[in-house]
Design a protein around this motif. Sequence first.
Motif, PDB file in Angstrom:
ATOM      1  N   ASN A   1      13.224   8.756  -0.180  1.00  0.00           N
ATOM      2  CA  ASN A   1      12.778   7.622   0.631  1.00  0.00           C
ATOM      3  C   ASN A   1      11.579   7.994   1.497  1.00  0.00           C
ATOM      4  OD1 ASN A   1      14.783   5.987  -0.385  1.00  0.00           O
ATOM      5  ND2 ASN A   1      16.236   6.459   1.261  1.00  0.00           N
ATOM      6  N   ARG A   2      11.578   9.190   2.047  1.00  0.00           N
ATOM      7  CA  ARG A   2      10.439   9.635   2.856  1.00  0.00           C
ATOM      8  C   ARG A   2       9.183   9.737   1.997  1.00  0.00           C
ATOM      9  NH1 ARG A   2       9.938  12.243   7.841  1.00  0.00           N
ATOM     10  NH2 ARG A   2      12.201  12.245   8.044  1.00  0.00           N
ATOM     11  N   ALA A   3       9.328  10.250   0.767  1.00  0.00           N
ATOM     12  CA  ALA A   3       8.182  10.335  -0.139  1.00  0.00           C
ATOM     13  C   ALA A   3       7.630   8.952  -0.453  1.00  0.00           C
ATOM     14  CB  ALA A   3       8.582  11.056  -1.421  1.00  0.00           C
ATOM     15  N   ALA A   4       8.537   7.965  -0.636  1.00  0.00           N
ATOM     16  CA  ALA A   4       8.087   6.604  -0.920  1.00  0.00           C
ATOM     17  C   ALA A   4       7.317   6.029   0.264  1.00  0.00           C
ATOM     18  CB  ALA A   4       9.282   5.714  -1.256  1.00  0.00           C
ATOM     19  N   ARG A   5       7.800   6.264   1.489  1.00  0.00           N
ATOM     20  CA  ARG A   5       7.099   5.747   2.669  1.00  0.00           C
ATOM     21  C   ARG A   5       5.734   6.407   2.829  1.00  0.00           C
ATOM     22  NH1 ARG A   5      12.331   6.228   4.937  1.00  0.00           N
ATOM     23  NH2 ARG A   5      11.738   8.189   5.956  1.00  0.00           N
ATOM     24  N   ILE A   6       5.683   7.712   2.617  1.00  0.00           N
ATOM     25  CA  ILE A   6       4.401   8.416   2.752  1.00  0.00           C
ATOM     26  C   ILE A   6       3.407   7.912   1.706  1.00  0.00           C
ATOM     27  CG2 ILE A   6       3.284  10.670   2.522  1.00  0.00           C
ATOM     28  CD1 ILE A   6       5.812  11.908   3.678  1.00  0.00           C
ATOM     29  N   THR A   7       3.874   7.720   0.472  1.00  0.00           N
ATOM     30  CA  THR A   7       2.993   7.233  -0.597  1.00  0.00           C
ATOM     31  C   THR A   7       2.471   5.839  -0.280  1.00  0.00           C
ATOM     32  OG1 THR A   7       4.230   8.535  -2.203  1.00  0.00           O
ATOM     33  CG2 THR A   7       2.829   6.789  -3.066  1.00  0.00           C
ATOM     34  N   ALA A   8       3.357   4.970   0.241  1.00  0.00           N
ATOM     35  CA  ALA A   8       2.919   3.621   0.601  1.00  0.00           C
ATOM     36  C   ALA A   8       1.884   3.661   1.726  1.00  0.00           C
ATOM     37  CB  ALA A   8       4.126   2.775   1.017  1.00  0.00           C
ATOM     38  N   ASP A   9       2.100   4.540   2.729  1.00  0.00           N
ATOM     39  CA  ASP A   9       1.126   4.663   3.820  1.00  0.00           C
ATOM     40  C   ASP A   9      -0.220   5.164   3.305  1.00  0.00           C
ATOM     41  OD1 ASP A   9       3.594   5.809   6.254  1.00  0.00           O
ATOM     42  OD2 ASP A   9       3.014   3.791   5.618  1.00  0.00           O
ATOM     43  N   LEU A  10      -0.186   6.134   2.383  1.00  0.00           N
ATOM     44  CA  LEU A  10      -1.436   6.659   1.833  1.00  0.00           C
ATOM     45  C   LEU A  10      -2.169   5.594   1.037  1.00  0.00           C
ATOM     46  CD1 LEU A  10      -0.311  10.226   0.685  1.00  0.00           C
ATOM     47  CD2 LEU A  10      -1.779   9.648   2.620  1.00  0.00           C
ATOM     48  N   ALA A  11      -1.416   4.786   0.291  1.00  0.00           N
ATOM     49  CA  ALA A  11      -2.044   3.710  -0.480  1.00  0.00           C
ATOM     50  C   ALA A  11      -2.685   2.690   0.452  1.00  0.00           C
ATOM     51  CB  ALA A  11      -1.006   3.040  -1.379  1.00  0.00           C
ATOM     52  N   GLU A  12      -2.011   2.374   1.566  1.00  0.00           N
ATOM     53  CA  GLU A  12      -2.564   1.425   2.531  1.00  0.00           C
ATOM     54  C   GLU A  12      -3.829   1.979   3.176  1.00  0.00           C
ATOM     55  OE1 GLU A  12      -1.225  -0.913   6.651  1.00  0.00           O
ATOM     56  OE2 GLU A  12       0.216   0.282   5.509  1.00  0.00           O
ATOM     57  N   LEU A  13      -3.796   3.267   3.531  1.00  0.00           N
ATOM     58  CA  LEU A  13      -4.982   3.884   4.122  1.00  0.00           C
ATOM     59  C   LEU A  13      -6.140   3.912   3.133  1.00  0.00           C
ATOM     60  CD1 LEU A  13      -3.394   6.877   6.076  1.00  0.00           C
ATOM     61  CD2 LEU A  13      -4.403   4.802   7.031  1.00  0.00           C
ATOM     62  N   THR A  14      -5.852   4.194   1.864  1.00  0.00           N
ATOM     63  CA  THR A  14      -6.899   4.207   0.842  1.00  0.00           C
ATOM     64  C   THR A  14      -7.537   2.838   0.692  1.00  0.00           C
ATOM     65  OG1 THR A  14      -5.746   5.969  -0.359  1.00  0.00           O
ATOM     66  CG2 THR A  14      -7.387   4.696  -1.576  1.00  0.00           C
ATOM     67  N   GLU A  15      -6.706   1.794   0.692  1.00  0.00           N
ATOM     68  CA  GLU A  15      -7.240   0.432   0.575  1.00  0.00           C
ATOM     69  C   GLU A  15      -8.100   0.070   1.784  1.00  0.00           C
ATOM     70  OE1 GLU A  15      -5.603  -4.175  -0.017  1.00  0.00           O
ATOM     71  OE2 GLU A  15      -4.209  -2.489   0.161  1.00  0.00           O
ATOM     72  N   ARG A  16      -7.633   0.466   2.973  1.00  0.00           N
ATOM     73  CA  ARG A  16      -8.422   0.164   4.168  1.00  0.00           C
ATOM     74  C   ARG A  16      -9.743   0.917   4.159  1.00  0.00           C
ATOM     75  NH1 ARG A  16      -6.329   0.190  10.446  1.00  0.00           N
ATOM     76  NH2 ARG A  16      -8.358  -0.254  11.398  1.00  0.00           N
ATOM     77  N   ARG A  17      -9.705   2.193   3.722  1.00  0.00           N
ATOM     78  CA  ARG A  17     -10.945   2.967   3.650  1.00  0.00           C
ATOM     79  C   ARG A  17     -11.936   2.312   2.693  1.00  0.00           C
ATOM     80  NH1 ARG A  17     -10.605   8.231   0.239  1.00  0.00           N
ATOM     81  NH2 ARG A  17     -10.395   6.529  -1.265  1.00  0.00           N
ATOM     82  N   ASP A  18     -11.464   1.878   1.520  1.00  0.00           N
ATOM     83  CA  ASP A  18     -12.355   1.249   0.546  1.00  0.00           C
ATOM     84  C   ASP A  18     -12.913  -0.063   1.083  1.00  0.00           C
ATOM     85  OD1 ASP A  18     -10.278   2.266  -2.291  1.00  0.00           O
ATOM     86  OD2 ASP A  18     -11.757   3.377  -1.100  1.00  0.00           O
ATOM     87  N   THR A  19     -12.066  -0.838   1.796  1.00  0.00           N
ATOM     88  CA  THR A  19     -12.525  -2.108   2.355  1.00  0.00           C
ATOM     89  C   THR A  19     -13.608  -1.884   3.406  1.00  0.00           C
ATOM     90  OG1 THR A  19     -10.359  -3.115   1.969  1.00  0.00           O
ATOM     91  CG2 THR A  19     -11.805  -4.202   3.557  1.00  0.00           C
TER      92      THR A  19
END
Length: 228
Positions: A116-134
């Motif tokens: 579950n912790r890995a899933a949360r970290i992966t989701a946070d990284l994906a959100e940060l990546t999307e924000r960086r690209d935006t």
Amino acid sequence: MFTDWSEALEAESLPLDPTTEQQLAAAARATAHHSHDKHDLGLLLDALGLPTDPDTLTTLLPLIPETGDTPVKTTPAPALETTEPIDVPVIPLPGAHPVQELLDWATAHPAAAVRNRAARITADLAELTERRDTEAAQHEAEQKVAKARAELERAQEELRTVKAGTRTTAAAPTGARTGGSGRTREELAAIRSWAKANGHQVADQGMVPKRIQEAYDTAHQTPVRENG
């Protein structure tokens, strides 16, 4: 059943989870092998819920690979948990990276808390990546707008310069009419010369009196011949 009382007492003193500390130690060593430095190691240990006390960090520092070395992969020790794995969606990160390898290990971990912790970290990284690209796309668009605005202002300045040059070129030439008399400088100079020669008082500069201009015009009118 125990046949000897001493054996029963000895068995009673054994811990119920003898490999728990071993599992944590193995996970910490695997984390150290995938870390870049002490700061990175502390972040990864905290993300996986492993101890981050100074003694643990000091023990694990020698396991951090040197720059350019290939991280050493270790097989995590088997867990004692018997719970069924839960289906946790994990968004893979692009490219091979020690953090991604660590997340892959945590995603496949038999412990639900680690997964579950890995899933949360992966989701946070994906959100940060999307924000960086935006934000990168927005910054690029702002630069294009600023460049276009600068080019437009430069073109407007060039247009104003051209218009100003056209007005200067179209200004009065040498024989332009001056003052309110509507006569050129050459005409006024001729009137002054004529007036002085014919006894009129006239200044060398400034306006020529209207009466002297009319006298000059009358004296220089072309006589009209009458038809016989």
